[in-house]
Design a protein around this motif. Structure first.
Motif, PDB file in Angstrom:
ATOM      1  N   GLY A 191      44.576  48.998  42.122  1.00  0.00           N
ATOM      2  CA  GLY A 191      45.089  48.749  40.781  1.00  0.00           C
ATOM      3  C   GLY A 191      46.565  49.052  40.718  1.00  0.00           C
ATOM      4  N   PHE A 192      47.212  48.535  39.703  1.00  0.00           N
ATOM      5  CA  PHE A 192      48.641  48.781  39.505  1.00  0.00           C
ATOM      6  C   PHE A 192      48.945  48.606  38.030  1.00  0.00           C
ATOM      7  N   TYR A 193      50.104  49.071  37.629  1.00  0.00           N
ATOM      8  CA  TYR A 193      50.532  48.836  36.253  1.00  0.00           C
ATOM      9  C   TYR A 193      51.930  48.247  36.253  1.00  0.00           C
ATOM     10  N   ILE A 194      52.187  47.443  35.236  1.00  0.00           N
ATOM     11  CA  ILE A 194      53.514  46.878  34.982  1.00  0.00           C
ATOM     12  C   ILE A 194      53.824  47.187  33.526  1.00  0.00           C
ATOM     13  N   GLY A 195      54.786  48.055  33.300  1.00  0.00           N
ATOM     14  CA  GLY A 195      55.057  48.512  31.948  1.00  0.00           C
ATOM     15  C   GLY A 195      53.851  49.257  31.406  1.00  0.00           C
ATOM     16  N   SER A 196      53.318  48.825  30.273  1.00  0.00           N
ATOM     17  CA  SER A 196      52.158  49.471  29.664  1.00  0.00           C
ATOM     18  C   SER A 196      50.847  48.775  29.995  1.00  0.00           C
ATOM     19  N   GLN A 197      50.905  47.727  30.826  1.00  0.00           N
ATOM     20  CA  GLN A 197      49.711  46.941  31.124  1.00  0.00           C
ATOM     21  C   GLN A 197      49.131  47.326  32.486  1.00  0.00           C
ATOM     22  N   ASN A 198      47.810  47.570  32.530  1.00  0.00           N
ATOM     23  CA  ASN A 198      47.120  47.914  33.771  1.00  0.00           C
ATOM     24  C   ASN A 198      46.313  46.736  34.298  1.00  0.00           C
ATOM     25  N   TYR A 199      46.177  46.684  35.624  1.00  0.00           N
ATOM     26  CA  TYR A 199      45.406  45.658  36.318  1.00  0.00           C
ATOM     27  C   TYR A 199      44.609  46.361  37.421  1.00  0.00           C
ATOM     28  N   GLN A 200      43.312  46.050  37.561  1.00  0.00           N
ATOM     29  CA  GLN A 200      42.516  46.710  38.597  1.00  0.00           C
ATOM     30  C   GLN A 200      41.307  45.862  38.976  1.00  0.00           C
ATOM     31  N   ILE A 201      41.015  45.859  40.283  1.00  0.00           N
ATOM     32  CA  ILE A 201      39.857  45.165  40.827  1.00  0.00           C
ATOM     33  C   ILE A 201      38.982  46.207  41.531  1.00  0.00           C
ATOM     34  N   MET A 202      37.718  46.305  41.136  1.00  0.00           N
ATOM     35  CA  MET A 202      36.813  47.327  41.655  1.00  0.00           C
ATOM     36  C   MET A 202      36.102  46.792  42.892  1.00  0.00           C
ATOM     37  N   THR A 203      36.767  46.910  44.014  1.00  0.00           N
ATOM     38  CA  THR A 203      36.210  46.446  45.274  1.00  0.00           C
ATOM     39  C   THR A 203      36.914  47.153  46.423  1.00  0.00           C
ATOM     40  N   GLU A 204      36.380  46.993  47.615  1.00  0.00           N
ATOM     41  CA  GLU A 204      36.984  47.611  48.806  1.00  0.00           C
ATOM     42  C   GLU A 204      37.590  46.527  49.683  1.00  0.00           C
ATOM     43  N   LEU A 205      38.791  46.809  50.162  1.00  0.00           N
ATOM     44  CA  LEU A 205      39.471  45.925  51.099  1.00  0.00           C
ATOM     45  C   LEU A 205      39.624  46.635  52.425  1.00  0.00           C
ATOM     46  N   SER A 206      39.248  45.976  53.508  1.00  0.00           N
ATOM     47  CA  SER A 206      39.491  46.523  54.838  1.00  0.00           C
ATOM     48  C   SER A 206      40.805  45.971  55.375  1.00  0.00           C
ATOM     49  N   SER A 207      41.201  46.422  56.549  1.00  0.00           N
ATOM     50  CA  SER A 207      42.429  45.920  57.164  1.00  0.00           C
ATOM     51  C   SER A 207      42.331  44.410  57.368  1.00  0.00           C
ATOM     52  N   TYR A 208      43.440  43.729  57.145  1.00  0.00           N
ATOM     53  CA  TYR A 208      43.576  42.281  57.305  1.00  0.00           C
ATOM     54  C   TYR A 208      42.866  41.490  56.205  1.00  0.00           C
ATOM     55  N   GLU A 209      42.327  42.161  55.198  1.00  0.00           N
ATOM     56  CA  GLU A 209      41.810  41.463  54.026  1.00  0.00           C
ATOM     57  C   GLU A 209      42.846  41.554  52.903  1.00  0.00           C
ATOM     58  N   TYR A 210      42.762  40.611  51.960  1.00  0.00           N
ATOM     59  CA  TYR A 210      43.662  40.684  50.813  1.00  0.00           C
ATOM     60  C   TYR A 210      43.024  40.047  49.586  1.00  0.00           C
ATOM     61  N   ILE A 211      43.561  40.415  48.419  1.00  0.00           N
ATOM     62  CA  ILE A 211      43.106  39.897  47.134  1.00  0.00           C
ATOM     63  C   ILE A 211      44.236  39.098  46.502  1.00  0.00           C
TER      64      ILE A 211
END
Length: 275
Positions: A191-211
């Protein structure tokens, strides 16, 4: 002027370079449509962008009959595939582009045996706006003993002991813009935030994977190390508006944990910026 058309398959037509040469067009014109309140009121209730048709005139010239025929055929074949595929290409003016189709080509003036032709391209855009893409990379770092970060390369960000994991992000246009976030593994529930807005994905990423989280298309998917694409819409943290656009102005961006990601802003305008 740098005017180019890139079709949906990545094939480019440079419209300001031999054998094609731009002569005139309405590329700087725009118009908002509007809705009026019902009844006797003269009040405008909404502005919106209707599909736009825009003519562009070019000349085609060549040294030989064969080169001329190849240029005319290349123009047709490059633009026709977008119609067949029902996927727009991009008309670039400098570093900005408009998604559009070239739905017709009118041969205004040509003579057999002369390698010269005036043509009018009929451009139609479903959502007429000019977009500039801006990329911002985020890499979480640990401070070195002197209290500052030591990078092997120069970065344009001001990292100090008080903001070593924050990056400034700026939407320079007058309206909120869409974005695309690409999050790299390994990480858990990124997850990350930009200003007051939050963004998050509830999952696991291993090496060489991306969202990829894309607010313009309102999609989120995971790409495995083998290239398999998985729709992970149901993994979005429902407490947040994960497709919220980035407001105009400067904002602080930071990740929840130690994972790298990249944000692409899609800044947009009704007309291309004059330069």
């Amino acid at each position: 002027m740098d005017l180019r058309y890139v079709n949906s398959r990545g094939i480019e037509l440079n419209l300001t370079q031999w054998p094609y040469m731009y002569s005139s067009g309405d590329i700087y014109d725009f118009m908002w449509s509007y809705e009026m309140a019902s009844g006797n009121s003269n009040r405008i209730t909404e502005f919106y962008k209707a599909p736009l048709e825009m003519p562009i005139k070019i000349s085609i010239t060549a040294d030989t009959e064969e080169e001329f025929s190849n240029a005319v055929n290349h123009l047709f074949e490059t633009t026709e595939v977008d119609i067949i595929d029902l996927t727009p290409g991009k008309l670039y003016l400098g570093d900005m582009y408009m998604k559009c189709y070239i739905r017709g080509i009118k041969k205004a003036k040509f003579n057999a045996g002369i390698e010269f032709m005036l043509s009018e391209l009929n451009i139609i855009a479903e959502k007429p706006c000019w977009i500039k893409e801006k990329k911002i990379a985020y890499v979480k770092r640990e401070p070195v003993p002197n209290g500052f970060l030591d990078y092997p390369y120069d970065y344009s960000y001001d990292y100090t002991p008080n903001n070593i994991n924050c990056v400034e992000l700026e939407n320079e246009e007058v309206e909120a813009c869409d974005f695309k976030a690409v999050i790299q593994g390994p990480c858990m529930n990124p997850g990350f935030y930009i200003g007051s807005q939050n963004y998050q994905i509830m999952t696991e990423l291993s090496s060489y994977e991306y969202i990829v989280l894309d607010s313009m298309t309102r999609t989120v998917y995971k790409v495995s190390r083998t290239g398999r694409v998985e729709n992970i819409w149901n993994n979005l943290n429902k407490e947040y508006d994960n497709f919220a656009k980035i407001p105009t102005g400067v904002h602080i961006m930071e990740a929840y944990d130690k994972f790298p990601f990249e944000i692409t802003l899609y800044e947009r305008r009704s007309e291309p910026k004059w330069s």
